[in-house]
Motif scaffolding. Structure first.
Motif, PDB file in Angstrom:
ATOM      1  N   GLN A 134       1.083  -0.941   0.155  1.00 56.55           N
ATOM      2  CA  GLN A 134       0.003   0.357   0.102  1.00 56.55           C
ATOM      3  C   GLN A 134       0.593   1.394  -0.255  1.00 56.55           C
ATOM      4  OE1 GLN A 134      -3.490   0.195  -0.162  1.00 56.55           O
ATOM      5  NE2 GLN A 134      -3.317   2.639  -0.571  1.00 56.55           N
ATOM      6  N   GLU A 135       1.666   1.529   0.601  1.00 58.15           N
ATOM      7  CA  GLU A 135       3.105   2.250   0.765  1.00 58.15           C
ATOM      8  C   GLU A 135       3.058   2.656  -0.860  1.00 58.15           C
ATOM      9  OE1 GLU A 135       5.708   1.959   4.248  1.00 58.15           O
ATOM     10  OE2 GLU A 135       3.516   1.441   5.587  1.00 58.15           O
TER      11      GLU A 135
ATOM     12  N   GLU B 243       0.865   3.739  -3.064  1.00 63.43           N
ATOM     13  CA  GLU B 243       0.702   5.727  -2.562  1.00 63.43           C
ATOM     14  C   GLU B 243       2.019   6.719  -3.343  1.00 63.43           C
ATOM     15  OE1 GLU B 243      -1.141   7.062  -1.140  1.00 63.43           O
ATOM     16  OE2 GLU B 243      -2.479   5.244  -1.185  1.00 63.43           O
TER      17      GLU B 243
END
Length: 135
Positions: free
Chosen positions: A65-66, A69
Motif C-alpha cells: 500500500q505504501e 501511494e
C-alpha cells in the motif's frame, strides 16, 4: 485489521485470565457466551495460528500500500506500474480477508449454534471499542 485487533484483545484477556481462574470467570465473553475451558483453549490456538499466518500478510499489504501511494505521486511511474501495484495490494487484501474468514469458520465450528451470535456480538463490540480507542 480491526476485527483482528478485537480477536487479539480477546486472546489477551483469556491468556491473562488463565492464570487467574476467578478473573477468567468474570470476563464478559466467558459470562455471555459460557465458554468451556476446552473452547477457550481452542480459540486461543486458532487465534495464535491465524496471527502467525496473518502477520506477514498484513506486513506485505502495508508495504504494498505504501508503494502504491508512492507510485501514484511519482513523476516516473507509468500508469501500468500503478495498476500492477494496485493489483498486488488487492491480492494481499483478499488473502488477509480469506484468512480472517477461515479463522472465523474454525471458531464457529467449536461453538454451539446458540453461542455463535453472542460470540460474534462480543467480538464486534470489542472491535468498536478498539476503533474508538485508536481514533
Amino acid at each position: 485489521m480491526s476485527f483482528r485487533h478485537a480477536l487479539l484483545g480477546f486472546t489477551q484477556i483469556i491468556a491473562i485470565s488463565l492464570y487467574n481462574v476467578d478473573a477468567l470467570a468474570s470476563e464478559p465473553i466467558v459470562l455471555e457466551v459460557d465458554l468451556s475451558e476446552n473452547q477457550i483453549s481452542q480459540i486461543i490456538q486458532i487465534n495464535e495460528q491465524a496471527n502467525d499466518d496473518l502477520d506477514p500478510i498484513y506486513q506485505q499489504w502495508n508495504t504494498a500500500q505504501e508503494e502504491l501511494e508512492t507510485l501514484i505521486v511519482s513523476e516516473t511511474a507509468s500508469d501500468e506500474d500503478v495498476r500492477q501495484q494496485y493489483l498486488e495490494v488487492e491480492s494481499l487484501r483478499a488473502e488477509a480477508v480469506r484468512l480472517e474468514i477461515e479463522k472465523r469458520i474454525a471458531i464457529r465450528r467449536i461453538l454451539r449454534p446458540d453461542k455463535r451470535l453472542p460470540y460474534e456480538r462480543f467480538i464486534r463490540q470489542r472491535q468498536s471499542q478498539n476503533q474508538s480507542a485508536s481514533q
